[in-house]
Motif scaffolding. Structure first.
Motif, PDB file in Angstrom:
ATOM      1  N   ARG A 156     -11.327  -2.146  17.677  1.00 17.95           N
ATOM      2  CA  ARG A 156     -11.216  -0.685  17.688  1.00 17.95           C
ATOM      3  C   ARG A 156     -12.245  -0.145  16.707  1.00 17.95           C
ATOM      4  N   GLU A 157     -12.611   1.109  16.868  1.00 20.27           N
ATOM      5  CA  GLU A 157     -13.570   1.717  15.948  1.00 20.27           C
ATOM      6  C   GLU A 157     -12.828   2.178  14.687  1.00 20.27           C
ATOM      7  N   PRO A 158     -13.314   1.802  13.518  1.00 23.64           N
ATOM      8  CA  PRO A 158     -12.663   2.277  12.290  1.00 23.64           C
ATOM      9  C   PRO A 158     -12.664   3.805  12.219  1.00 23.64           C
ATOM     10  N   ASP A 159     -11.734   4.353  11.477  1.00 16.56           N
ATOM     11  CA  ASP A 159     -11.564   5.802  11.370  1.00 16.56           C
ATOM     12  C   ASP A 159     -12.499   6.341  10.286  1.00 16.56           C
ATOM     13  N   TRP A 160     -13.769   6.528  10.675  1.00 19.18           N
ATOM     14  CA  TRP A 160     -14.775   6.998   9.719  1.00 19.18           C
ATOM     15  C   TRP A 160     -14.442   8.403   9.212  1.00 19.18           C
ATOM     16  N   ALA A 161     -13.911   9.229  10.084  1.00 19.16           N
ATOM     17  CA  ALA A 161     -13.587  10.601   9.683  1.00 19.16           C
ATOM     18  C   ALA A 161     -12.545  10.608   8.567  1.00 19.16           C
TER      19      ALA A 161
ATOM     20  N   ALA B 292      -7.621   2.551   2.275  1.00 19.45           N
ATOM     21  CA  ALA B 292      -6.464   2.716   3.143  1.00 19.45           C
ATOM     22  C   ALA B 292      -6.870   3.320   4.479  1.00 19.45           C
ATOM     23  N   ALA B 293      -7.797   4.273   4.461  1.00 21.07           N
ATOM     24  CA  ALA B 293      -8.247   4.919   5.692  1.00 21.07           C
ATOM     25  C   ALA B 293      -8.949   3.935   6.618  1.00 21.07           C
ATOM     26  N   LEU B 294      -9.639   2.952   6.039  1.00 18.34           N
ATOM     27  CA  LEU B 294     -10.398   1.999   6.844  1.00 18.34           C
ATOM     28  C   LEU B 294      -9.635   0.700   7.097  1.00 18.34           C
ATOM     29  N   GLY B 295      -8.419   0.605   6.578  1.00 15.49           N
ATOM     30  CA  GLY B 295      -7.653  -0.615   6.789  1.00 15.49           C
ATOM     31  C   GLY B 295      -8.179  -1.790   5.990  1.00 15.49           C
ATOM     32  N   MET B 296      -8.754  -1.513   4.821  1.00 13.00           N
ATOM     33  CA  MET B 296      -9.292  -2.540   3.958  1.00 13.00           C
ATOM     34  C   MET B 296      -8.281  -2.878   2.856  1.00 13.00           C
ATOM     35  N   PRO B 297      -8.369  -4.062   2.254  1.00  9.75           N
ATOM     36  CA  PRO B 297      -7.494  -4.369   1.121  1.00  9.75           C
ATOM     37  C   PRO B 297      -7.714  -3.362   0.008  1.00  9.75           C
TER      38      PRO B 297
ATOM     39  N   SER C 273     -15.759  12.350  -2.212  1.00  9.59           N
ATOM     40  CA  SER C 273     -16.643  11.566  -3.089  1.00  9.59           C
ATOM     41  C   SER C 273     -17.223  10.338  -2.404  1.00  9.59           C
ATOM     42  N   ALA C 274     -16.849  10.094  -1.147  1.00  7.22           N
ATOM     43  CA  ALA C 274     -17.270   8.876  -0.437  1.00  7.22           C
ATOM     44  C   ALA C 274     -18.628   9.063   0.218  1.00  7.22           C
ATOM     45  N   LYS C 275     -19.502   8.068   0.029  1.00  7.24           N
ATOM     46  CA  LYS C 275     -20.821   8.048   0.662  1.00  7.24           C
ATOM     47  C   LYS C 275     -20.900   6.795   1.537  1.00  7.24           C
ATOM     48  N   LEU C 276     -20.990   6.977   2.840  1.00  5.97           N
ATOM     49  CA  LEU C 276     -20.945   5.876   3.799  1.00  5.97           C
ATOM     50  C   LEU C 276     -22.350   5.400   4.158  1.00  5.97           C
TER      51      LEU C 276
END
Length: 405
Positions: free
Chosen positions: A346-351, A397-402, A358-361
């Motif tokens: 699935r596509e991660p929830d970038w939005a 948490a938004a990206l499903g990462m530890p 403060s996040a820079k992707l």
């Protein structure tokens, strides 16, 4: 030590002739480090040619020219040298002889001899120890007899292949001599290093840039967390002015400068350190290039590590490494494209991640997400480190990462 001159540099060293913007810089390697170098060099007005055997690597997608050839391809190397005034490498496993061939026709940084040292863990540890800098207790392993004769206090330990290992690949934790012998056989009996497991408190890295005139700048030191041998989180705070942490950072910086001088190194260099529970500082390894733990510099420093790489190559003055704000960098691996332990993608929830202001992707343009593959990173830049930690937890948490440590 940001902006400090290298105290070990030779007095009166002649600066390299400046290469003006509009000219060509070259790169061996087409991965994400090359992609970020292209962006930085192009922002300074340079054109970039990338030699890469892959057809659609991250750097080739954005370079001004892609030379589709192997790293030891004579015709490809000649074409690169014919176009570019200066050439660098984005990874240490490029053949040193290729760098030597290029150096006969154009400026090369870092030099082949420096890269050759860090391509081999045995040579690397021998070199570091010769500079009077501590490394972990270890023995070279070239045969089963070396393992049979290894001191008992190296167990439990880690067996690491001497060449071509990265991101935890080519490494095995071994509790006993028999396990080490089995791992050595699994690795194909190639040269290895057996290193003692130590009471590790944390890991840090020092990224520096050293010009051809010996001038050196140092970036703020990153504290790193690895998972499964892959860098997961780098945290950077404003430097301590006094106390044990300041002393530790000073010692690490001095060791990195000594290593760069000993290698007669020109370019961007990263030195990774183990910090033991008693405060002992040991060099783990050297990377002769910009480093994953330095990606935060793109958003959080006056000058990024990639711009410094271009400046060194072009013979330009080095930029300020001042930290603009505390930062936390999270590596994005291909795992977050998968639903749990299944093969469903699935596509991660970038939005949702970018809803944290403060996040820079930074995504690297890789088409195929695979578990354990570096796909990008996100840097959180905040007014305080406490705020950066809160925001980093929200992004993870938004990206499903530890959750970041």
């Amino acid at each position: 030590m940001s902006g400090a001159a290298d105290p070990t540099a030779h007095a009166g060293a002649a600066p390299a002739a400046a290469i003006p913007p509009g000219d060509w810089l070259g790169l061996l390697g087409g991965g994400q480090l090359g992609r970020m170098f292209c962006h930085a060099a192009q922002s300074l007005g340079y054109k970039v040619a990338v030699l890469d055997p892959a057809t659609d690597g991250p750097a080739a997608m954005v370079a001004d020219r892609h030379i589709h050839a192997g790293y030891d391809d004579a015709a490809g190397l000649a074409e690169l040298a014919g176009i570019c005034r200066a050439v660098s490498t984005e990874f240490e496993n490029v053949p040193a002889d290729s760098l030597r061939a290029l150096a006969a026709r154009c400026r090369v940084s870092p030099a082949a001899d420096a890269v050759a040292v860090v391509q081999d863990r045995i040579a690397e540890k021998t070199f570091i120890a010769a500079q009077g800098i501590p490394v972990a207790p270890h023995v070279p392993v070239r045969s089963v007899d070396d393992l049979r004769d290894a001191p008992d206090d190296l167990f439990p330990g880690i067996l690491k292949v001497a060449r071509l290992g990265y991101d935890g690949k080519g490494q095995a934790r071994v509790q006993t001599r028999d396990q080490a012998l089995a791992a050595f056989a699994d690795f194909g009996a190639v040269p290895c290093v057996l290193e003692a497991l130590l009471p590790l408190d944390h890991e840090i890295s020092v990224v520096i840039a050293r010009g051809f005139d010996g001038a050196t700048v140092m970036f703020p030191i990153a504290r790193n967390v690895h998972r499964d041998g892959i860098l997961a989180v780098s945290t950077v705070e404003l430097a301590a002015l006094s106390g044990p942490q300041a002393q530790l950072e000073r010692r690490a910086g001095e060791a990195a400068l000594r290593i760069a001088a000993g290698l007669q190194y020109h370019g961007v260099l990263c030195v990774e350190f183990f910090v033991l529970r008693d405060g002992t500082l040991l060099v783990n390894e050297i990377a002769p290039r910009p480093h994953n733990s330095g990606h935060y510099t793109i958003d959080a420093c006056v000058t990024s590590q990639f711009e410094q790489q271009a400046r060194v190559m072009a013979g330009l003055p080095l930029g300020s490494t001042d930290l603009l704000a505390p930062a936390i960098m999270l590596n994005i691996l291909g795992d977050i494209w998968f639903e749990g332990d299944t093969d469903t993608k699935r596509e991660p929830d970038w939005a949702a991640a970018l809803a944290v202001p403060s996040a820079k992707l930074h995504l690297y343009g890789k088409h195929d997400a695979r578990r354990g593959r570096k796909m990008g990173h996100v840097t959180i830049v905040a007014a305080t480190i406490a705020q950066a930690r809160r925001d980093a937890a929200r992004v993870a948490a938004a990206l499903g990462m530890p959750a970041p440590c």
